[in-house]
Scaffold this active site. Structure first.
Site, PDB file in Angstrom:
ATOM      1  N   ASP A   1       0.765  -1.052   0.155  1.00  0.00           N
ATOM      2  CA  ASP A   1      -0.245   0.117  -0.041  1.00  0.00           C
ATOM      3  C   ASP A   1       0.544   1.067   0.104  1.00  0.00           C
ATOM      4  O   ASP A   1       2.009   1.126   1.009  1.00  0.00           O
ATOM      5  CB  ASP A   1      -0.640   0.375   1.201  1.00  0.00           C
ATOM      6  CG  ASP A   1      -2.303   1.120   1.191  1.00  0.00           C
ATOM      7  OD1 ASP A   1      -2.933   0.080   1.029  1.00  0.00           O
ATOM      8  OD2 ASP A   1      -1.673   2.101   0.933  1.00  0.00           O
TER       9      ASP A   1
ATOM     10  N   GLY B   1     -15.322   3.206   3.490  1.00  0.00           N
ATOM     11  CA  GLY B   1     -13.874   4.016   3.231  1.00  0.00           C
ATOM     12  C   GLY B   1     -13.165   3.628   1.500  1.00  0.00           C
ATOM     13  O   GLY B   1     -12.217   3.736   1.329  1.00  0.00           O
ATOM     14  N   GLN B   2     -14.377   2.966   0.905  1.00  0.00           N
ATOM     15  CA  GLN B   2     -12.887   2.164   0.063  1.00  0.00           C
ATOM     16  C   GLN B   2     -13.341   3.380  -1.074  1.00  0.00           C
ATOM     17  O   GLN B   2     -13.864   4.245  -1.468  1.00  0.00           O
ATOM     18  CB  GLN B   2     -14.660   1.484  -1.302  1.00  0.00           C
ATOM     19  CG  GLN B   2     -13.818   0.435  -1.818  1.00  0.00           C
ATOM     20  CD  GLN B   2     -14.952  -0.275  -2.075  1.00  0.00           C
ATOM     21  OE1 GLN B   2     -15.332  -0.668  -2.135  1.00  0.00           O
ATOM     22  NE2 GLN B   2     -13.926  -1.220  -3.452  1.00  0.00           N
TER      23      GLN B   2
ATOM     24  N   HIS C   1     -10.546  -5.106  -3.278  1.00  0.00           N
ATOM     25  CA  HIS C   1      -8.683  -5.677  -3.025  1.00  0.00           C
ATOM     26  C   HIS C   1      -8.881  -5.795  -1.365  1.00  0.00           C
ATOM     27  O   HIS C   1      -9.683  -5.419  -0.590  1.00  0.00           O
ATOM     28  CB  HIS C   1      -7.829  -3.875  -2.465  1.00  0.00           C
ATOM     29  CG  HIS C   1      -8.830  -2.562  -2.376  1.00  0.00           C
ATOM     30  ND1 HIS C   1      -9.502  -2.759  -3.019  1.00  0.00           N
ATOM     31  CD2 HIS C   1      -8.402  -2.094  -1.029  1.00  0.00           C
ATOM     32  CE1 HIS C   1     -10.464  -1.596  -2.605  1.00  0.00           C
ATOM     33  NE2 HIS C   1      -9.380  -1.042  -1.067  1.00  0.00           N
TER      34      HIS C   1
ATOM     35  N   HIS D   1      -6.936  -5.761   2.216  1.00  0.00           N
ATOM     36  CA  HIS D   1      -5.891  -5.142   3.274  1.00  0.00           C
ATOM     37  C   HIS D   1      -5.198  -6.336   4.029  1.00  0.00           C
ATOM     38  O   HIS D   1      -5.855  -7.102   4.489  1.00  0.00           O
ATOM     39  CB  HIS D   1      -6.127  -4.107   3.706  1.00  0.00           C
ATOM     40  CG  HIS D   1      -6.421  -2.002   3.416  1.00  0.00           C
ATOM     41  ND1 HIS D   1      -6.493  -1.765   3.139  1.00  0.00           N
ATOM     42  CD2 HIS D   1      -8.178  -2.398   2.613  1.00  0.00           C
ATOM     43  CE1 HIS D   1      -6.943  -1.025   1.773  1.00  0.00           C
ATOM     44  NE2 HIS D   1      -8.219  -0.918   1.968  1.00  0.00           N
TER      45      HIS D   1
HETATM   46  P1  AMP Z   1      -9.755   1.550  -0.161  1.00  0.00           P
HETATM   47  O1  AMP Z   1      -9.501   2.783   1.226  1.00  0.00           O
HETATM   48  O2  AMP Z   1      -9.702   0.160   1.021  1.00  0.00           O
HETATM   49  O3  AMP Z   1     -10.516   1.784  -1.243  1.00  0.00           O
HETATM   50  O4  AMP Z   1      -7.994   1.336  -0.163  1.00  0.00           O
HETATM   51  C1  AMP Z   1      -7.348   1.440  -1.290  1.00  0.00           C
HETATM   52  C2  AMP Z   1      -6.015   1.597  -0.590  1.00  0.00           C
HETATM   53  O5  AMP Z   1      -5.154   1.732  -1.844  1.00  0.00           O
HETATM   54  C3  AMP Z   1      -5.840   2.729   0.173  1.00  0.00           C
HETATM   55  O6  AMP Z   1      -5.174   2.097   1.384  1.00  0.00           O
HETATM   56  C4  AMP Z   1      -4.251   3.516  -0.368  1.00  0.00           C
HETATM   57  O7  AMP Z   1      -3.302   3.893   0.034  1.00  0.00           O
HETATM   58  C5  AMP Z   1      -3.421   2.751  -1.483  1.00  0.00           C
HETATM   59  N1  AMP Z   1      -4.009   3.021  -2.601  1.00  0.00           N
HETATM   60  C6  AMP Z   1      -3.898   4.206  -3.612  1.00  0.00           C
HETATM   61  N2  AMP Z   1      -3.280   4.183  -4.888  1.00  0.00           N
HETATM   62  C7  AMP Z   1      -2.356   3.629  -4.755  1.00  0.00           C
HETATM   63  C8  AMP Z   1      -1.710   2.980  -6.011  1.00  0.00           C
HETATM   64  N3  AMP Z   1      -0.858   3.831  -6.482  1.00  0.00           N
HETATM   65  N4  AMP Z   1       0.020   1.730  -4.928  1.00  0.00           N
HETATM   66  C9  AMP Z   1      -0.726   0.768  -4.116  1.00  0.00           C
HETATM   67  N5  AMP Z   1      -1.568   1.691  -2.908  1.00  0.00           N
HETATM   68  C10 AMP Z   1      -2.298   2.515  -3.259  1.00  0.00           C
END
Ligand code: AMP
Ligand code: ZN
Length: 114
Positions: free
Chosen positions: A32, A93-94, A100, A102
């Site tokens: 992440d 929070g998505q 994905h 976490h």
């Molecule tokens: P969510 O908030 O559950 O949709 O999680 C999306 C996650 O993607 C967040 O924890 C971000 O920090 C992560 N994220 C966003 N852009 C990138 C990227 N380019 N590479 C890796 N992680 C990312």
């Protein structure tokens, strides 16, 4: 399916850089970009679906593969205890609408989550 506007589809395709830590036939795992724990990796299916349930409906096997990939990532980093989170919906929070998981480990984690 690939969504040309989807960030994680672009990472799966190699068009956006990421620190990939694990791969399987159906999944890719990368760090992440804004880690919330000493280990914070995202396991994504290669096939685009907007959330966990949609991925499970599209291909039940991919869900098992995400769970076992997540275990490999955690135990490979030395953590037998880890937390898996699938945010589903902007209200919880998505922010990226490509399924994905976490994988979080390496610090105390409260319950219930904040
Ligand atoms: P969510 O908030 O559950 O949709 O999680 C999306 C996650 O993607 C967040 O924890 C971000 O920090 C992560 N994220 C966003 N852009 C990138 C990227 N380019 N590479 C890796 N992680 C990312
Ligand atoms: Zn996608």
């Amino acid at each position: 399916m690939t969504d040309p506007d989807c960030l994680f589809c672009k990472i799966v395709a190699g068009d956006v850089p990421a620190e990939v830590v694990h791969t399987t036939e159906r999944t890719l795992a990368f760090r992440d970009i804004n880690p919330q724990a000493p280990l914070h990796v995202l396991v994504v299916p290669r096939h685009h679906e907007p959330n966990a349930a949609a991925s499970a409906e599209a291909d039940a096997a991919v869900f098992a593969e995400i769970a076992t990939a997540a275990r490999s990532v955690a135990t490979g980093a030395g953590y037998d205890d880890y937390r898996l989170v699938f945010n589903t919906g902007a209200g919880v929070g998505q922010t990226v609408f490509h399924t994905h998981c976490h994988v979080l480990a390496g610090r105390p984690m409260g319950w219930p989550p904040g």
